[in-house]
Design a protein around this motif. Structure first.
Motif, PDB file in Angstrom:
ATOM      1  N   CYS A   9     -14.227  30.639 -18.191  1.00  0.00           N
ATOM      2  CA  CYS A   9     -14.367  31.399 -19.431  1.00  0.00           C
ATOM      3  C   CYS A   9     -15.814  31.328 -19.908  1.00  0.00           C
ATOM      4  N   SER A  34     -15.206  35.280 -23.022  1.00  0.00           N
ATOM      5  CA  SER A  34     -14.171  34.394 -23.577  1.00  0.00           C
ATOM      6  C   SER A  34     -14.770  33.063 -24.013  1.00  0.00           C
ATOM      7  N   GLN A  42      -7.867  33.669 -31.184  1.00  0.00           N
ATOM      8  CA  GLN A  42      -7.033  34.823 -30.856  1.00  0.00           C
ATOM      9  C   GLN A  42      -7.692  35.730 -29.835  1.00  0.00           C
ATOM     10  N   ALA A  43      -8.977  36.014 -30.020  1.00  0.00           N
ATOM     11  CA  ALA A  43      -9.685  36.847 -29.039  1.00  0.00           C
ATOM     12  C   ALA A  43      -9.783  36.137 -27.695  1.00  0.00           C
ATOM     13  N   LEU A  45      -7.532  34.038 -26.432  1.00  0.00           N
ATOM     14  CA  LEU A  45      -6.222  34.149 -25.778  1.00  0.00           C
ATOM     15  C   LEU A  45      -5.990  35.551 -25.222  1.00  0.00           C
ATOM     16  N   LEU A  46      -6.465  36.577 -25.927  1.00  0.00           N
ATOM     17  CA  LEU A  46      -6.325  37.949 -25.435  1.00  0.00           C
ATOM     18  C   LEU A  46      -7.114  38.151 -24.148  1.00  0.00           C
ATOM     19  N   ALA A  47      -8.355  37.640 -24.125  1.00  0.00           N
ATOM     20  CA  ALA A  47      -9.192  37.792 -22.935  1.00  0.00           C
ATOM     21  C   ALA A  47      -8.588  37.052 -21.747  1.00  0.00           C
ATOM     22  N   GLY A  49      -5.407  36.029 -21.372  1.00  0.00           N
ATOM     23  CA  GLY A  49      -4.128  36.622 -20.996  1.00  0.00           C
ATOM     24  C   GLY A  49      -4.292  37.879 -20.153  1.00  0.00           C
ATOM     25  N   ALA A  50      -5.274  38.704 -20.494  1.00  0.00           N
ATOM     26  CA  ALA A  50      -5.492  39.949 -19.753  1.00  0.00           C
ATOM     27  C   ALA A  50      -5.921  39.673 -18.318  1.00  0.00           C
ATOM     28  N   SER A  53      -3.062  37.993 -16.272  1.00  0.00           N
ATOM     29  CA  SER A  53      -2.047  39.008 -15.980  1.00  0.00           C
ATOM     30  C   SER A  53      -2.501  39.925 -14.848  1.00  0.00           C
ATOM     31  N   THR A  69       3.671  40.576 -17.187  1.00  0.00           N
ATOM     32  CA  THR A  69       3.894  40.136 -18.559  1.00  0.00           C
ATOM     33  C   THR A  69       3.808  38.617 -18.668  1.00  0.00           C
ATOM     34  N   LEU A 103       1.467  30.559 -23.459  1.00  0.00           N
ATOM     35  CA  LEU A 103       1.094  31.776 -22.744  1.00  0.00           C
ATOM     36  C   LEU A 103       1.453  31.697 -21.266  1.00  0.00           C
TER      37      LEU A 103
END
Length: 362
Positions: A9, A34, A42-43, A45-47, A49-50, A53, A69, A103
């Motif tokens: 990250c 990240s 929050q940002a 975790l979004l980075a 997670g994407a 995934s 997912t 997650l």
């Protein structure tokens, strides 16, 4: 399915690698920045997670076109290692662990490891049997230097650290530092010229570094660069649609400076511009200062270059000529490492090492 995950990250990008139990890479993906300290939980975790995934798409049978997912409906990962820039304390690790656990579906514990990203860069320590320490030097957008010795399991024992304070307080020798030093040197030369008169032009003509930077920002005068640097950040989520508004007004201040690093390297090594070379010598010198903080064998937690491996990671120290500037200055100060390692794919090394180290106990 026993998969092993490593996520690097960084301040510019997120790199994710997934291996099987044998250490073979079965999934890979890249995403946006990240750095935990810069973008918040929050940002972050979004980075993460994407990219996880996206990497998982190639790990399922048949391969998925759509992102997988998260959290998974059944356990997928045997273990995961997150090397996170901007994580510099146990408090930050404690804040990240529970949401990452939720997650990924990995319980908080030894199979979910969160460290600073510099720990990933030190992984080559285990490749050599004639050294007892490693100094990991990251210099990309930011910078961070840490020394290690062997620890237990996948963990390396941190001995000392220098830098990693972020762009406001440090990041010496990284992209932001190079960009900042370029502006400082250009302005300093202009200040001196205001008193002494302009110096004789070099044989090749006007400094290409000055030209590149002024052209980038459409600055008719070098002192206009002060406006570029100090203009406040755009409002979060704001999108400037007026074509008359300069591009730099749509860019956060840190990036306005870090994006200058490629111009400095081009000017220094392609054009042989003396101003650009001076910038890189100065920037590399302050990074060497930080490495030398760790090289104190007589200190309680100091290490010796002669018994160690210097591990480079990050886009700037990935450039050989810049590494050579660092190594030459270290030698001038009496520090010569037994081995030099350039870690170009830290997520892959981390995932493979994680699989081999943990497959027997999970």
């Amino acid at each position: 399915m026993s998969l092993f995950l490593c996520v690097d990250c960084g301040g510019s990008k997120t790199s994710t690698v997934i291996t099987n139990a044998a250490g073979d890479i079965v999934g890979r993906a890249h995403g946006g920045p990240s750095n935990f300290a810069y973008i918040g939980l929050q940002a972050f975790l979004l980075a993460v997670g994407a990219t996880v995934s996206d990497a998982l798409k190639t790990c399922v049978s048949p391969p998925s076109v759509d992102p997988v997912t998260l959290p998974p409906t059944s356990p997928l990962f045997a273990a995961a290692w997150f090397g996170v820039s901007g994580v510099n304390s146990q408090g930050a690790i404690d804040a990240i662990n529970p949401p990452l656990s939720a997650l990924l579906g990995i319980p908080v514990g030894p199979n979910l490891m969160v460290t600073n990203d510099v720990n990933l860069v030190a992984a080559p320590l285990r490749l050599y049997d004639d050294v007892d320490c490693a100094v990991a030097c990251i210099a990309g957008t930011g910078s961070y230097v840490t020394s290690f010795k062997e620890g237990e399991g996948m963990e390396l024992k941190e001995m000392g650290r220098a830098g990693g304070w972020g762009w406001i307080l440090g990041d010496e020798g990284g992209g932001f530092s190079v960009g900042r030093e370029a502006i400082r040197q250009i302005l300093l030369d202009a200040d001196i010229a205001s008193v002494e008169g302009p110096p004789p032009p070099p044989k090749e003509g006007k400094s290409t570094l000055v030209k590149y930077i002024c052209d980038l920002y459409s600055a008719p005068d070098v002192y206009e660069l002060l406006t570029v640097v100090h203009l406040p950040d755009p409002a979060p989520g704001a999108h400037v649609i007026d074509s008359k508004v300069p591009n730099y007004a749509q860019t956060i201040r840190e990036k306005r400076l870090s994006q200058l690093a490629p111009l400095v390297f081009r000017s220094a090594f392609e054009d042989k511009d003396p101003v650009a070379m001076k910038v890189l010598r100065t920037s590399s010198s302050v990074l060497v200062d930080q490495i030398c903080i760790l090289l104190r064998p007589g200190a309680l937690r100091g290490v010796s270059a002669s018994n160690g491996v210097l591990c480079f990671g990050g886009s700037l120290v990935g450039i050989e000529v810049y590494r050579q500037l660092i190594l030459e200055q270290l030698k001038e100060r009496g520090h010569v490492f037994k081995h030099i390692a350039v870690v170009e794919d830290v997520a892959a090394i981390g995932a493979k090492g994680l699989a081999l180290a943990t497959a027997g106990r999970v």
